[in-house]
Design an enzyme around this catalytic site. Structure first.
Site, mmCIF file in Angstrom:
data_model
loop_
_atom_site.group_PDB
_atom_site.id
_atom_site.type_symbol
_atom_site.label_atom_id
_atom_site.label_comp_id
_atom_site.label_asym_id
_atom_site.label_seq_id
_atom_site.Cartn_x
_atom_site.Cartn_y
_atom_site.Cartn_z
ATOM 1 N N SER A 105 1.079 -1.288 0.244
ATOM 2 C CA SER A 105 -0.169 0.219 0.001
ATOM 3 C C SER A 105 1.044 1.606 -0.190
ATOM 4 O O SER A 105 0.673 2.643 -0.533
ATOM 5 C CB SER A 105 -1.142 -0.240 1.051
ATOM 6 O OG SER A 105 0.083 0.072 2.471
ATOM 7 N N VAL B 222 -7.499 1.937 -20.319
ATOM 8 C CA VAL B 222 -8.375 2.422 -19.597
ATOM 9 C C VAL B 222 -8.783 1.717 -18.678
ATOM 10 O O VAL B 222 -10.108 2.425 -18.270
ATOM 11 C CB VAL B 222 -9.635 3.989 -20.081
ATOM 12 C CG1 VAL B 222 -8.228 4.896 -20.827
ATOM 13 C CG2 VAL B 222 -9.950 2.753 -21.252
ATOM 14 N N HIS C 103 -7.533 -0.178 -16.237
ATOM 15 C CA HIS C 103 -7.299 0.006 -15.466
ATOM 16 C C HIS C 103 -7.322 0.900 -15.216
ATOM 17 O O HIS C 103 -7.454 2.161 -14.914
ATOM 18 C CB HIS C 103 -5.471 0.376 -15.969
ATOM 19 C CG HIS C 103 -5.237 -1.265 -16.324
ATOM 20 N ND1 HIS C 103 -4.307 -2.670 -15.402
ATOM 21 C CD2 HIS C 103 -5.151 -1.774 -17.535
ATOM 22 C CE1 HIS C 103 -3.839 -3.131 -16.257
ATOM 23 N NE2 HIS C 103 -4.411 -2.300 -17.928
ATOM 24 N N GLN D 158 -6.213 12.736 -26.074
ATOM 25 C CA GLN D 158 -6.937 13.773 -27.470
ATOM 26 C C GLN D 158 -8.245 12.956 -28.012
ATOM 27 O O GLN D 158 -8.646 11.521 -28.228
ATOM 28 C CB GLN D 158 -6.300 12.858 -28.561
ATOM 29 C CG GLN D 158 -6.024 13.794 -29.738
ATOM 30 C CD GLN D 158 -5.566 13.872 -31.330
ATOM 31 O OE1 GLN D 158 -5.407 12.789 -31.602
ATOM 32 N NE2 GLN D 158 -4.504 14.727 -31.244
ATOM 33 N N ARG E 34 0.699 -6.622 -18.547
ATOM 34 C CA ARG E 34 0.643 -6.049 -19.510
ATOM 35 C C ARG E 34 1.788 -6.809 -20.340
ATOM 36 O O ARG E 34 2.270 -6.087 -21.092
ATOM 37 C CB ARG E 34 -0.225 -4.132 -20.041
ATOM 38 C CG ARG E 34 -1.531 -4.373 -19.082
ATOM 39 C CD ARG E 34 -1.991 -4.949 -20.529
ATOM 40 N NE ARG E 34 -3.809 -4.498 -20.116
ATOM 41 C CZ ARG E 34 -4.792 -4.962 -21.038
ATOM 42 N NH1 ARG E 34 -4.455 -6.139 -21.651
ATOM 43 N NH2 ARG E 34 -5.961 -4.177 -20.437
#
Length: 244
Positions: free
Chosen positions: A56, A79, A81, A89, A173
């Site tokens: 944490s 996004v 995540h 943009q 990822r």
């Protein structure tokens, strides 16, 4: 080509994390003690605390990246995540002006290898740009004209994550089983961190890497590509070549 840049991060991030951790059990802790935290304190406490699994404290450090030139296929995955901040943009306000198909869209290498198919893709995408611009000339608002644009269109996005979420993001990822474009973005993000001498130690101590690095084994053994653990570990270790 996707461009990733680490544009900002918490001042003295390792010291910040260590200082925050010490509030739990250090009697002499105070607001003023932050300025007294040094590299020796970080080395003495941070690896041990993270080794206990007390992650944490990583949330006290944040990192902001700019990502330019990736597709909306990639940003849509990014996004997901949710414990992060994003500003992208807008196709509602930014007019697509590029005429060059390669500069406007991301085309996978698998398509480029098939020359005939690649030419058909480029033709279809050029027609898409043409129809998009014709719609604007006919008075269609940008917010409606953009509906013709495919997910392959290149975009720009600013991403801010705390270090704990960044570790989770990297775990998923950086894996060879992740989709190739977001995997490329993730590696570039990690490489940006590794470029900073003051940040490189946290890659090792917090195990900022794919899950096989974090866990010491592949949790998807039956699905992993042959040799991927060795390849991934070698690539990750290259980021740590300089002594920590």
């Amino acid at each position: 080509m996707v461009r990733v840049t680490l544009v900002n991060y918490t001042r003295r991030p390792l010291e910040t994390i260590t200082w925050a951790a010490l509030v739990s059990y250090w009697d002499e802790w105070s607001t003023e003690s932050f300025e007294k935290i040094n590299e020796d304190d970080v080395k003495a406490h941070l690896p041990r605390i993270l080794g206990y699994g007390h992650e944490s404290i990583l949330e006290h450090a944040t990192f902001t990246f700019s990502i330019e030139g990736c597709s909306r296929v990639c940003t849509h995955q990014l996004v997901r995540h949710r414990i992060a901040s994003y500003t992208q943009q807008s196709q509602r306000y930014i007019v697509l002006n590029e005429e060059n198909v390669e500069e406007t869209f991301v085309i996978p290498e698998s398509i480029k290898k098939d020359r005939e198919l690649y030419e058909k893709w480029k033709k279809a995408m050029a027609e898409t740009i043409k129809l998009y611009k014709e719609s604007l000339k006919r008075g269609i608002h940008q917010e409606d004209a953009r509906f013709i644009l495919p997910q392959a269109v290149r975009s720009k996005i600013v991403v801010t994550m705390n270090l704990r979420e960044l570790k989770h993001f990297f775990g998923l990822r950086l894996c060879e089983r992740a989709q190739w474009e977001i995997r490329e973005v993730a590696w570039k993000m990690l490489e940006e961190i590794a470029k900073r001498e003051e940040l490189r130690p946290i890659i090792k101590w917090a195990k900022l890497g794919p899950r096989c690095i974090q866990l010491g084994y592949c949790p998807e053994r039956e699905l992993m590509p042959p040799g991927c653990f060795k390849r991934t570990r070698e690539r990750w270790m290259k980021l740590l070549e300089k002594p920590l």
